[in-house]
Design a protein around this motif. Sequence first.
Motif, PDB file in Angstrom:
ATOM      1  N   UNK A 203      -5.444 -26.206 -53.927  1.00  0.00           N
ATOM      2  CA  UNK A 203      -4.489 -27.249 -53.707  1.00  0.00           C
ATOM      3  C   UNK A 203      -3.235 -26.577 -53.266  1.00  0.00           C
ATOM      4  N   UNK A 204      -3.038 -25.445 -53.466  1.00  0.00           N
ATOM      5  CA  UNK A 204      -1.681 -24.784 -52.815  1.00  0.00           C
ATOM      6  C   UNK A 204      -1.925 -24.785 -51.092  1.00  0.00           C
TER       7      UNK A 204
ATOM      8  N   UNK B  66       2.752 -29.857 -53.837  1.00  0.00           N
ATOM      9  CA  UNK B  66       1.327 -29.406 -54.164  1.00  0.00           C
ATOM     10  C   UNK B  66       1.189 -27.782 -54.154  1.00  0.00           C
ATOM     11  N   UNK B  67       2.420 -27.190 -53.491  1.00  0.00           N
ATOM     12  CA  UNK B  67       2.516 -25.927 -53.542  1.00  0.00           C
ATOM     13  C   UNK B  67       3.173 -25.407 -54.856  1.00  0.00           C
TER      14      UNK B  67
ATOM     15  N   UNK C   8       4.777 -30.783 -50.262  1.00  0.00           N
ATOM     16  CA  UNK C   8       5.415 -29.619 -50.522  1.00  0.00           C
ATOM     17  C   UNK C   8       5.061 -29.252 -52.152  1.00  0.00           C
TER      18      UNK C   8
ATOM     19  N   UNK D 211       8.939 -20.354 -50.050  1.00  0.00           N
ATOM     20  CA  UNK D 211       8.185 -21.158 -48.923  1.00  0.00           C
ATOM     21  C   UNK D 211       9.281 -21.913 -48.006  1.00  0.00           C
ATOM     22  N   UNK D 212       9.984 -22.704 -48.937  1.00  0.00           N
ATOM     23  CA  UNK D 212      11.214 -23.543 -48.137  1.00  0.00           C
ATOM     24  C   UNK D 212      12.076 -22.660 -47.380  1.00  0.00           C
TER      25      UNK D 212
ATOM     26  N   UNK E 255       6.935 -27.575 -38.485  1.00  0.00           N
ATOM     27  CA  UNK E 255       6.779 -26.777 -37.298  1.00  0.00           C
ATOM     28  C   UNK E 255       6.155 -27.369 -36.124  1.00  0.00           C
TER      29      UNK E 255
ATOM     30  N   UNK F  72      13.661 -24.767 -44.374  1.00  0.00           N
ATOM     31  CA  UNK F  72      14.014 -26.055 -45.030  1.00  0.00           C
ATOM     32  C   UNK F  72      15.143 -26.143 -46.139  1.00  0.00           C
TER      33      UNK F  72
ATOM     34  N   UNK G 244       0.868 -23.254 -57.644  1.00  0.00           N
ATOM     35  CA  UNK G 244       1.084 -22.138 -58.187  1.00  0.00           C
ATOM     36  C   UNK G 244       1.560 -22.254 -59.620  1.00  0.00           C
TER      37      UNK G 244
ATOM     38  N   UNK H 189      11.854 -19.671 -46.129  1.00  0.00           N
ATOM     39  CA  UNK H 189      11.083 -19.038 -44.872  1.00  0.00           C
ATOM     40  C   UNK H 189      10.911 -20.041 -43.724  1.00  0.00           C
ATOM     41  N   UNK H 190      10.547 -21.337 -44.276  1.00  0.00           N
ATOM     42  CA  UNK H 190      10.411 -22.465 -43.060  1.00  0.00           C
ATOM     43  C   UNK H 190      11.712 -22.782 -42.961  1.00  0.00           C
TER      44      UNK H 190
ATOM     45  N   UNK I 170       2.923 -29.442 -45.413  1.00  0.00           N
ATOM     46  CA  UNK I 170       4.209 -29.055 -45.167  1.00  0.00           C
ATOM     47  C   UNK I 170       4.636 -28.306 -43.934  1.00  0.00           C
TER      48      UNK I 170
ATOM     49  N   UNK J 184      -1.371 -28.276 -49.858  1.00  0.00           N
ATOM     50  CA  UNK J 184       0.045 -28.710 -49.703  1.00  0.00           C
ATOM     51  C   UNK J 184       0.774 -27.592 -48.726  1.00  0.00           C
ATOM     52  N   UNK J 185       0.516 -26.524 -48.494  1.00  0.00           N
ATOM     53  CA  UNK J 185       1.322 -25.450 -47.854  1.00  0.00           C
ATOM     54  C   UNK J 185       0.957 -26.018 -46.229  1.00  0.00           C
TER      55      UNK J 185
END
Lengths: 419, 366
Positions: free
Chosen positions: A140-141, B321-322, B319, B29-30, A153, B35, B326, B32-33, A148, A144-145
């Motif tokens: 799942x992660x 889903x992250x 996002x 994560x956001x 990018x 966002x 987790x 680092x990217x 995104x 999603x990752x």
Amino acid sequence: VSATTSTPTKKVMSSGGYRRYQVYFWIVAALVLIATVRTITGAHDLDSQGAIRAAIVATCPILLAALGGLWSERAGVVNIGLEGQMLLGTWGAAFFTYWYNPYLGLLGGVVMGILGGVLHGLATITFGVDHIVSGVALNVIALGLITFLAEAFFTNLNSEFGRGGARQLQGLAKPVELEGIPGVSDTLKAVGEQHIWFVSDAANVLGALVSRVSVVTILVLALVPLTWWLLWRTSFGLRLRSCGENPAAAESLGVNVMAHKYVAVLVSGGLAGLGGAYLVAGSGFVTGQTAGRGYIGLAAMIFGNWRPLGALTGSAMFGYTDMLTFREESTIHALLLLVAIGLAIFAIIKWRGGLVKAASWSGAAAIAFLAWYLLVDSVPREFASMTPYVLTLLVLTFAAQQLRMPKADGQIYRKGAVG
Amino acid sequence: MNATMRKVVGAFAAPVVALLVAVLVTSLVLTLAGAPVGEFWTTMLSPPKPRNWVNIMNQASMIFLSAMAAAIGFRMNLFNIGVEGQYTLASYAAAVFAGAALLPGMLNILGTIFVAMAVGAAWAGLAGLLKVTRGVSEVISTIMLNAIAITLVGIALNKYGEDIGNSVRTTPIDEGSMLSGWSPFADRDGALWTLNLLAVSVGLGMWFLINRTRFGFDLRAAGQNESAAVASGVKVNRMVVSAMLISGAIAGLIWLPALFGDASYYGSTFQKGLGFIGIAVALLGRNRPVGVAVGALLFAWLNEQANPLGLLVGISPSVVQITQGFVVLAVVIAYELVRRWLATAEQRALKDELETRHSKPREVVT
């Protein structure tokens, strides 16, 4: 279940020399089978050089997932997160291929896969979470990752190195493709196009292996003997496998069980990541392009009895039928006959082994496929993509009793549990 | 800390910590990217509009059904990864049956519910049978059956479906057999589907079955210690098949609220992926109906609130889903750590108690 005791185990346990001889026998037998079906049906695309090449390309990512599963399960960690690690690999490969070159792209895929392995290792090895649970969460992660990250990018990339989009990155540079051996490649191609029984088929397989091959394909195929050598011929491999068979005993003998499990899971993630990278090297990046290959790899590995060569066989079966979905419908129709004869041979082997029940079931399945082949003229294209799943189920149904997974596979082990 | 306090902390600490970890990781994560983290959380936590509330409740009930389907297997360590395939096949069969209108009005709905449950149960039962008769791991067989089911539905839909321009669908259900539901707000905000009641009844039924019947006791026993269960007369093979059948039957119900409430046919509007979400939610809610309900609401909230992210903040809705992944991972890790902590705390309490008892008579002697 009762068949476990009655099954003769000496075939599975047979010595290396005998097995190696067996391998050549089965390769030739498979070729004879395909050659015969091709001659009967006239579906020459069953094993034209192009078809075999496409099959090899389709096999490689599945094989990498299967080898990944092999490494991790041999150390006792079930890795259902292979799919997620492959997905991470696709993004890593696309990113590094665009900004650097295709070779660093492969490395990027491996590194991202290893990151997925770290997560799975932390959860299962350090924190003792159920392996399936951790794998499901990882998948799942990962999806999603990368969705995104791709949007963040790749959306605005557009240059000679690749064209981006919200969910894709196309036109990436590819690793070098070897043209072939001068003289040999041309001869093989010419012989292959003569459609001579067996001779042309053998020429096509050899031809596909020596001409227009990507260096990555060669690397991937080389990983099979390498895995075998590392896991079955070195003391490191013996220790690693002992963690999957009996971690308590291994620890009592001074093996660092946790470290070996971590190495196995990281290698597993790296291989799956390389599988993702292989897909990107072939056809660019699209979000979610693995399409369940991680799960298929797992099935191929189980199909192959947790062994490298078996994993290769299982992956090749999936890769071959995967390739057929893109061929003409008459070729897919011929596949029915191929499956029918294959099942019939399987039934005969079972019958000679004294397993009457298994023999009659697979015999019945063979007759059903034969009837299907004779009664219809064309088969829905989707059927070919379904075949490997049905075959895996059938094979597991009739052969699960002969498969032996590592004894402590999937069990949670805590350091010092031996007391 | 006394025993009750420990239990209360144990039950609530894990989910709260897990949610915090998931929020932190997502923010990381956001960041680092590059966002906008602040805007992301503002959007996610902004109060939902009436329309969104309706969607959240409708989605939550379908996710709940899917999670309960997975949960009953998980209670006996049976990993039914195949909910996805079971509900795809069952939803298609249900749509075909309902569209054929063999029964009038409400009877059609009852018949469809029965068909959906039967198809789901049969598909899952196949994996159960393979496990007990041939020793095939249910994890692998259900993954294979997922792929086969989805392909079969694709073939059948293409062959027998109605062509409507750019896509194919099954025959739509008669107006008379639709169950749109109840609108708590204005009509344009949509309705809470009537068949969401299936989720409520499955939740109650499962609670009763697991906690108040012999079957449920045997199921839990088989999950916690199989050899002890066998020794006390539990027929594990029969339990495996029954659990798979029930699991598949519930899986068959998953999409019915949407089918009768809104879609009216199986086609491009079919919602994929509910089966996999359900697995995650079941793990999050520890396979208990109440926990799963909370988890389903949380996931539905995250999904619904994430929808406008692309438009408002310019980041991918996926996002969340992250966050979801987790949460699941963190919650199982947290439960494991809490379990270890409780075990040590109990041991220590026991040791203290023994020591005080042991030392008292000695004091008397001296």
